[in-house]
Write a protein that holds these residues in place. Sequence first.
Motif, short mmCIF file in Angstrom:
data_model
loop_
_atom_site.label_atom_id
_atom_site.label_comp_id
_atom_site.label_asym_id
_atom_site.label_seq_id
_atom_site.Cartn_x
_atom_site.Cartn_y
_atom_site.Cartn_z
N GLU A 153 2.93 -13.37 -9.45
CA GLU A 153 2.97 -13.47 -7.99
C GLU A 153 2.74 -12.08 -7.38
O GLU A 153 3.18 -11.06 -7.95
N PRO A 154 2.05 -12.00 -6.23
CA PRO A 154 1.83 -10.69 -5.61
C PRO A 154 3.15 -9.99 -5.30
O PRO A 154 4.15 -10.64 -5.00
N PRO A 155 3.17 -8.66 -5.38
CA PRO A 155 4.37 -7.93 -4.98
C PRO A 155 4.67 -8.20 -3.50
O PRO A 155 3.79 -8.60 -2.74
N ALA A 156 5.90 -7.96 -3.11
CA ALA A 156 6.31 -8.20 -1.73
C ALA A 156 6.90 -6.93 -1.13
O ALA A 156 8.03 -6.91 -0.65
N LYS A 157 6.11 -5.85 -1.17
CA LYS A 157 6.55 -4.57 -0.62
C LYS A 157 6.08 -4.45 0.82
O LYS A 157 4.90 -4.67 1.12
N THR A 158 6.97 -4.08 1.70
CA THR A 158 6.62 -3.95 3.10
C THR A 158 5.61 -2.82 3.30
O THR A 158 5.43 -1.96 2.44
N ALA A 159 4.94 -2.83 4.45
CA ALA A 159 3.96 -1.78 4.76
C ALA A 159 4.65 -0.41 4.75
O ALA A 159 5.81 -0.29 5.13
N PRO A 160 3.94 0.63 4.32
CA PRO A 160 4.57 1.94 4.16
C PRO A 160 4.82 2.64 5.49
O PRO A 160 4.10 2.43 6.46
N LYS A 198 0.84 -1.21 0.00
CA LYS A 198 0.00 0.00 0.00
C LYS A 198 0.87 1.25 0.00
O LYS A 198 2.08 1.21 0.21
N LYS A 199 0.21 2.38 -0.22
CA LYS A 199 0.83 3.69 -0.08
C LYS A 199 0.16 4.42 1.08
O LYS A 199 -1.04 4.26 1.32
N SER A 200 0.95 5.22 1.81
CA SER A 200 0.41 5.96 2.95
C SER A 200 0.43 7.46 2.66
O SER A 200 1.46 8.02 2.29
N VAL A 201 -0.73 8.09 2.83
CA VAL A 201 -0.87 9.55 2.69
C VAL A 201 -1.43 10.08 4.01
O VAL A 201 -2.44 9.57 4.50
N THR A 202 -0.79 11.07 4.58
CA THR A 202 -1.32 11.68 5.80
C THR A 202 -2.21 12.86 5.41
O THR A 202 -1.88 13.65 4.54
N LEU A 203 -3.36 12.95 6.09
CA LEU A 203 -4.35 13.97 5.78
C LEU A 203 -5.22 14.19 7.01
O LEU A 203 -5.80 13.24 7.55
N ASP A 204 -5.31 15.44 7.45
CA ASP A 204 -6.12 15.76 8.62
C ASP A 204 -7.55 16.05 8.17
O ASP A 204 -7.86 17.15 7.69
N LEU A 205 -8.41 15.08 8.34
CA LEU A 205 -9.81 15.22 7.91
C LEU A 205 -10.64 16.02 8.90
O LEU A 205 -11.81 16.30 8.64
#
Length: 406
Positions: free
Chosen positions: A369-376, A73-80
């Motif tokens: 095969e699924p990608p193997a990227k660690t959590a962001p 996944k990708k992580s985006v910070t956002l103050d809702l």
Amino acid sequence: MKMDYPLQGIKVLALEQYIAGPDCTMWLADNGAEVIKIERPKVGEPRRNYLPVVEDEAGNKAFGGFKLYNRNKKSVTLDLQKEEGREIYRELIRHADVVVENLGPKTIKKLGLEYETLEKINPRLIYAAISGFGRLDEYKGVYSDRPAFDPVIQAMAGILDHIGEEDGPPLWGLPGMADLFTSVVTGYAILLALFMREKTGKGQFIDSSMYDSLASLNAMGIMIYSFAGLVVRRGTAGKFQYPMGTFQVGDGCYVALLVANEFIWERFCRAIGREDLIKDSRTENGLVRVQNREFLDPIVHEWMQARTNDQVVHELINEGVPVGPVQSTEDLVNCPHLKARKMLMEIDDPIAGKRVFAKTPFRMTGVKEPPAKTAPDLGEHTESVLTGWLGYDRETISRLRQDGIV
């Protein structure tokens, strides 16, 4: 058109926390979706600090409880909580195919970001809301406004009533089962909605309830109650067939088996060298075997105790009786069959190093095969997403950081 993954090109916004939402979007990410995890600036979602933890020489920490459900996944910070943050979220919605959200029952309405508002911005949007007891007003029930965690749902859906000794308390079996099963059900519904959108051009709202999901998992108990008036619970599972359940063998291990019908009973009798029991009036069918357990149990017990785990499994399998050892997590990690199935994924994390995770449990011949990227890391992709999706320049993003919006 060449596709490596079935969800390639699908954009998902994830307003998620804990397990149900994150697990659902992780399956989508494993299959090619671009999943943008929206998190609070400086804080992130609650599971970011869930144990177990690994610490490197520099003191950096990697929390397994977060890594588990957030790979690829990708992580985006956002103050809702701030209007400018909500406006950026609404801009992202214009470009999204799917939203997966599992915040508290009233949180989204307070923010003004419910589906009814967002579909006006993007009529093709598919919005999947995961909650304990459901969201849609036309299906509102007495529990609809309650918060919920996994053991609460397992208890209320009758799952815990199945687990434990007949004269003992109900036990919490597999932690997270309500979350995990609901996440799969929600993912299934998202794929149905994407398929419908191809034909109608319109998105829709998906109301996914953990309570509903586990009630459906208890379908056999509901059917038996309806047909036979019998409440299947702790100690009552073996009312129709026997032998069934777990049995201790000679080396102290346990095996699990179910003699589900008379064909399997014949095979079982041949395996234990007691063909005389096939047509014995005390054991010739499942109901009488249940009634005559005092006669049958010592026979089965003696045969099991005279053999090791491997011997019991080998001899029963040779006669076509379904049986398997009760395995530990350590057994799973070292299981040669799972390794042959490529069911275990190794992810190289910059802090934790190489760690093993369970993979999405199906294989497709036309999919890589699924990608193997660690959590962001928290906010790792804020700049790239705001630039790539919305065309923001660095000056704008820098100002948003200063103002605490991202």
